[in-house]
Design a protein around this motif. Structure first.
Motif, PDB file in Angstrom:
ATOM      1  N   LYS A  11     102.562  33.515  56.622  1.00 23.94           N
ATOM      2  CA  LYS A  11     101.697  34.151  57.267  1.00 23.94           C
ATOM      3  C   LYS A  11     100.312  33.191  56.942  1.00 23.94           C
ATOM      4  N   ALA A  12     100.329  32.499  55.931  1.00 25.00           N
ATOM      5  CA  ALA A  12      99.152  31.948  55.574  1.00 25.00           C
ATOM      6  C   ALA A  12      99.310  30.390  55.426  1.00 25.00           C
ATOM      7  N   LYS A  13     100.527  29.769  55.476  1.00 20.45           N
ATOM      8  CA  LYS A  13     100.928  28.338  55.013  1.00 20.45           C
ATOM      9  C   LYS A  13     102.168  27.919  55.949  1.00 20.45           C
ATOM     10  N   ARG A  14     102.131  26.605  56.212  1.00 20.65           N
ATOM     11  CA  ARG A  14     103.184  26.080  56.678  1.00 20.65           C
ATOM     12  C   ARG A  14     103.802  24.946  55.456  1.00 20.65           C
ATOM     13  N   TYR A  28      97.659  24.790  54.304  1.00 18.05           N
ATOM     14  CA  TYR A  28      97.139  26.012  54.570  1.00 18.05           C
ATOM     15  C   TYR A  28      96.735  26.394  55.909  1.00 18.05           C
ATOM     16  N   LYS A  29      96.641  27.620  56.474  1.00 17.86           N
ATOM     17  CA  LYS A  29      96.284  28.068  57.929  1.00 17.86           C
ATOM     18  C   LYS A  29      94.990  28.811  57.444  1.00 17.86           C
ATOM     19  N   ASP A  30      94.293  28.887  58.838  1.00 20.49           N
ATOM     20  CA  ASP A  30      93.172  29.976  58.748  1.00 20.49           C
ATOM     21  C   ASP A  30      93.519  31.349  59.008  1.00 20.49           C
ATOM     22  N   ASP A  31      94.852  31.606  59.249  1.00 24.31           N
ATOM     23  CA  ASP A  31      95.224  32.919  59.733  1.00 24.31           C
ATOM     24  C   ASP A  31      94.866  33.959  58.162  1.00 24.31           C
ATOM     25  N   ALA A  32      94.513  35.250  58.644  1.00 20.15           N
ATOM     26  CA  ALA A  32      94.374  36.192  57.826  1.00 20.15           C
ATOM     27  C   ALA A  32      95.297  37.358  57.861  1.00 20.15           C
ATOM     28  N   GLY A  47      91.667  28.429  55.470  1.00 25.74           N
ATOM     29  CA  GLY A  47      92.666  27.545  55.154  1.00 25.74           C
ATOM     30  C   GLY A  47      92.091  26.587  54.042  1.00 25.74           C
ATOM     31  N   ARG A  48      90.850  26.012  54.264  1.00 28.32           N
ATOM     32  CA  ARG A  48      90.395  24.841  53.564  1.00 28.32           C
ATOM     33  C   ARG A  48      89.974  25.468  52.133  1.00 28.32           C
ATOM     34  N   LEU A  49      89.318  26.765  52.121  1.00 25.45           N
ATOM     35  CA  LEU A  49      88.917  27.336  50.816  1.00 25.45           C
ATOM     36  C   LEU A  49      90.070  27.869  50.033  1.00 25.45           C
ATOM     37  N   ASN A  50      91.148  28.164  50.787  1.00 25.71           N
ATOM     38  CA  ASN A  50      92.142  28.806  49.958  1.00 25.71           C
ATOM     39  C   ASN A  50      92.983  27.328  49.207  1.00 25.71           C
ATOM     40  N   THR A  77      92.805  20.779  53.659  1.00 30.60           N
ATOM     41  CA  THR A  77      93.752  21.811  53.794  1.00 30.60           C
ATOM     42  C   THR A  77      95.194  21.769  53.405  1.00 30.60           C
ATOM     43  N   GLU A  78      95.504  20.559  52.757  1.00 26.99           N
ATOM     44  CA  GLU A  78      96.889  20.272  52.379  1.00 26.99           C
ATOM     45  C   GLU A  78      97.092  20.038  51.005  1.00 26.99           C
TER      46      GLU A  78
END
Ligand code: TMP
Ligand code: ASP
Length: 238
Positions: A11-14, A28-32, A47-50, A77-78
């Protein structure tokens, strides 16, 4: 590196393979999402923040000697992580009553626990991640008794390190969710992510939520809350 196969999309990462068979790249994706994917949105910059917060926390945990999968931050983001087989248990550690526990036990939100409460949930979307106990884990052969002891011990250490880290940032670590995996040597490591998507963090002065509850319960701007956490931890700013 971007040409390497995507092994898994959550849901939040690939998760991608790398040229090293024992190392994965996490993007990390931007999806919430919330409530098992029922509520969804795309929040640009999340995604960047997480990734920044999670990279910083895993590094601090390494410094404190807590075994985890983090190798290095790769980009905004990675990050690179050690390959592990995820144990399908979500381990929740609670210091203060909030969220589902308030409903389940009829507690007052904000009540502090003298000793942390540790819970296990079976990581299975179709079943809705049910709460399980150690007998269920043994019966389903999800983890051995020894692994569970290690998991409890690491979770308790993570709680001590992070409670202190966040307190220095004027944040209360209310509760959080951890996931664990087995590495090549079959050792149990902390894995997945530790971010405001998976922790409840309240401002020590105002009590306001700065975590994913902002999105879950439409309390305010999620990115603003996450940015506050990153800034207070002294992490990489945008
Ligand atoms: P809960 O109070 O909803 O059970 O959540 C406890 C903690 O676990 C909270 O910090 C949020 C986190 N969590 C996740 O990271 N993923 C989940 O799917 C759920 C339900 C909770
Ligand atoms: N992580 C879960 C979801 O994305 C639930 C949650 O965090 O509230 O649906």
């Amino acid at each position: 590196m971007t040409t390497e196969a995507c092994l898994y999309e959550g849901k939040a990462k690939r998760i991608y393979e790398t040229s090293d068979k024992n190392v994965y790249r996490v993007a990390y994706k931007d999806d919430a999402t919330a409530f098992n994917g029922e509520k969804k949105d795309v929040l640009e910059g999340k995604g960047r923040l997480n990734n920044e917060i999670s990279s910083l926390i895993f590094s601090k945990l390494h410094e404190a000697g807590v075994p985890n999968h983090f190798v290095e931050r790769l980009s905004e983001t990675e990050q690179l992580v050690k390959k592990v087989d995820i144990i399908p248990i979500e381990v929740v550690v609670r210091n203060v009553a909030a969220g589902s526990l308030v409903k389940r036990l009829g507690l007052k939100r904000g009540e502090r626990f003298q000793d942390p409460i540790i819970e296990f949930y079976y990581k299975d979307d179709e079943l809705g991640d049910p709460l399980i106990n150690t007998d269920h884990i043994a019966y389903l052969k999800i983890a051995t008794e020894e692994e569970l002891l290690t998991i409890r011990e690491i979770a308790t250490r993570v709680n001590r390190v992070l409670t202190f880290l966040f307190k220095e940032a004027d944040l209360i670590l209310v509760d959080f969710k951890l996931e664990f995996g087995r590495d090549e040597a079959n050792d149990v490591l902390l894995a997945d992510e530790v971010s405001p998507d998976t922790c409840r963090l309240w401002d020590e002065q105002t009590g306001e939520s700065l975590d994913k509850d902002l999105f879950r319960f439409q309390l305010g701007d999620l990115n603003k809350g996450y940015e506050t956490i990153l800034t207070r931890l002294g992490g990489n700013q945008s």
